[in-house]
Write an enzyme that holds these catalytic residues in place. Structure first.
Site, PDB file in Angstrom:
ATOM      1  CD  GLU A 184      -3.280   0.987   2.343  1.00  0.00           C
ATOM      2  OE1 GLU A 184      -4.414   0.283   1.770  1.00  0.00           O
ATOM      3  OE2 GLU A 184      -2.817   0.955   3.265  1.00  0.00           O
TER       4      GLU A 184
ATOM      5  CG  HIS B 157       7.436 -29.758   4.766  1.00  0.00           C
ATOM      6  ND1 HIS B 157       7.819 -31.060   4.733  1.00  0.00           N
ATOM      7  CD2 HIS B 157       8.227 -29.411   5.841  1.00  0.00           C
ATOM      8  CE1 HIS B 157       8.604 -31.398   5.448  1.00  0.00           C
ATOM      9  NE2 HIS B 157       8.910 -30.245   6.420  1.00  0.00           N
TER      10      HIS B 157
ATOM     11  CE  LYS C 128     -11.660   2.462   0.982  1.00  0.00           C
ATOM     12  NZ  LYS C 128     -10.873   3.315   2.086  1.00  0.00           N
TER      13      LYS C 128
END
Length: 550
Positions: A355, A386, A512
């Site tokens: 950001e 793993h 938004k």
């Protein structure tokens, strides 16, 4: 318009140097300079940092420092600490470092003593959390608080949840903390599962008290609380507090503004865990240990502010990160903490770096001529070994890695034979991985072990995979503060070189507003108008059919 950094003499020198060193193996660098393992190290606070396993030599470091000086890094750093408005797109100071200044310090910015303001809020936080931890604060039915639920998103969630999990051993008052961030209702339903409304306290963290996800979750939590208690709105003030600066909205929600804890425009969300946003952490570990947390930040702040560039850990690591991004073409950095308590640290750093530095224009609005923003990702060891270490060791992509380990564990148990230490086993893996990434194993070495010829190519470990090793005595409140500050200042260093504003985040805004516009399209009873593009239109209509609204 600021000058193009890629056209400077310092950048060109690095480009020429890269052409010479890119084919040099770490084995060769260590053979030529046997002392580099001891000398290419730096300390900051309690952190011991080994950067010798990077594809750099002393000339590389000198040229990177020349680049830093060419963009006046030291002056830009000093401007930040002094409270100058270095967040130019929003005309704001950048003062997360002021959040951890000691009470006897002084810093006047825009006519206001910010240190006094910070400690006034810290004192109020301490008084409040003392009451919660001691049992003096009671819920609406007279019961003491057992669970604190933090409702926030982005920096209001990622920091607190990461630090709480890191410092779980210091949560000593019988109070557990849960976190709700996602507007997906599953997050809230699962987080509240098994809780007793009578013993639950909510912290609603939203600077403006208008963040869509946070207020949606807070409203649902209020409904859950009042329904569970069978009481009216007067119960809200005993079970909700706010981290906000908007008193009217807080009061309208039903929260007593005496229990509203503020912070300032000069604190970005991703830099705010050491502000009132950390209230849930303080409730868990207490104000004294929260003070140690802040002191850890401050120790690395002072190191960054005062250490010569040649011995400055955030400067060196930030420049090395830039070295890989802009000259080797690396696109990501793996963060590999060998502590399960740091399980959320990579996610926290994702927001911090991506950001901050995920920008395509410079502070003056002109295009950035170089790649910006490292992609951070990772998992605790040994789980990652793993899962994805195969790519780190033998893949075609260059992924520099940060290994974070500790001398003393927060927990320890015997190994399978009942005699050894599981922490020693963990750390033997830690050191082995950095060694193998750097030095690998050649075809000749593998063949000499009697490996069938057709398998030799598959077992070759090319090495020459760079990594930083960061060690600390133990994961304490101070040390987690130091680790966060170490990365905060690396982000700053890279942003200064790239010429970008690391402290705004305009890229999150359009989504938004589009979401607000699309919500009624999804929910309206009538057939919606066609969307502006055929893909969104088709997807919206599919969703409406699934919801029975076609």
């Amino acid at each position: 318009m600021s000058s193009d950094i890629t056209g400077t003499a310092a950048w060109q020198k690095l480009r020429d140097h890269h052409a010479q060193i890119q084919s040099v193996h770490l084995r060769e660098l260590f053979e030529k300079d046997p002392a580099r393992g001891q000398e290419l190290t730096v300390s900051a606070g309690d952190l011991f940092i080994d950067y010798s396993k990077h594809r750099v030599d002393r000339d590389t470091i000198g040229l990177l420092l020349e680049l830093a000086r060419s963009v006046d890094l030291e002056a830009r750093r000093d401007a930040m600490f002094a409270g100058e408005h270095i967040n130019t797109s929003e005309d704001r100071a950048v003062l997360h470092t002021a959040l951890r200044l000691p009470a006897d310090a002084s810093l006047v910015v825009d006519g206001q003593d910010v240190v006094a303001d910070v400690h006034e809020v810290l004192d109020r936080m301490g008084d409040f959390t003392d009451r919660v931890r001691s049992g003096e604060w009671r819920g609406a039915t007279g019961e003491r608080i057992k669970t604190v639920v933090n409702i926030g998103i982005g920096g209001s969630d990622l920091g607190p949840v990461m630090v709480y999990r890191a410092l779980r051993h210091y949560a000593d008052a019988g109070i557990s903390v849960r976190f709700i961030s996602n507007v997906d209702p599953a997050d809230l339903v699962r987080s509240l599962s098994g809780l007793d409304p009578a013993t639950t306290l909510f912290i609603v963290a939203s600077k403006t008290f208008s963040t869509l996800e946070t207020l949606t979750n807070a409203t649902a939590a209020r409904r859950w609380l009042l329904g569970g208690l069978g009481l009216g709105n007067e119960a809200v003030a005993k079970h909700f507090v706010a981290v906000s600066t908007h008193a009217d909205r807080v009061a309208e929600f039903g929260i007593d503004t005496a229990n509203m804890f503020g912070f300032w425009d000069w604190v970005g969300g991703r830099y705010s865990v050491d502000s009132a946003i950390g209230l849930s952490v303080m409730a868990a570990i207490g104000k004294e240990r929260f003070a140690e947390f802040l002191a850890g930040f401050h120790a690395v702040d002072e190191h960054f502010r005062t250490a010569p560039l040649e011995e400055n850990a955030p400067v060196l690591l930030g420049l090395i990160g830039l070295w890989y991004s802009n000259f080797f073409g690396a696109e990501s950095r793996a963060v590999l903490p060998y502590s399960n308590d740091l399980v959320r640290f990579p996610a926290y750093l994702q927001q911090l770096t991506m950001e901050s530095n995920g920008k395509s224009v410079r502070a003056d609005g002109s295009p950035v001529p170089a790649s910006t923003g490292e992609i951070f990702w990772g998992e605790p060891g040994t789980n990652g070994q793993h899962a994805f270490y195969q790519l780190l060791h033998q893949g075609t992509r260059l992924v520099p890695s940060d290994f974070i380990g500790f001398g003393e564990p927060t927990d320890d148990l015997p190994t399978a034979d009942g005699t050894g230490s599981m922490h020693d086993l963990l750390m033997s893996n830690f050191f082995a991985q950095t060694k193998v990434l750097a030095f690998g194993k050649t075809a000749e070495e593998i063949a000499a072990e009697g490996t069938p010829e057709d398998l030799v190519p598959h077992k070759v470990m090319p090495g020459n995979r760079p990594s930083t090793t960061i060690l600390a005595p133990k994961l304490t409140p101070s040390v987690i503060g130091q680790l966060i500050a170490l990365y905060e200042h690396q982000v700053f260093v890279e942003g200064v070189v790239w010429g970008i504003d690391s402290f705004d985040q305009w890229g999150v805004e359009l989504g938004k507003t589009q979401a607000v516009e699309l919500q009624p399209v999804l929910t309206a009873a009538e057939e919606p108008a066609a969307q502006s593009d055929s893909s969104t239109d088709s997807l919206v209509r599919w969703y409406r059919r699934q919801r029975g609204r076609a």
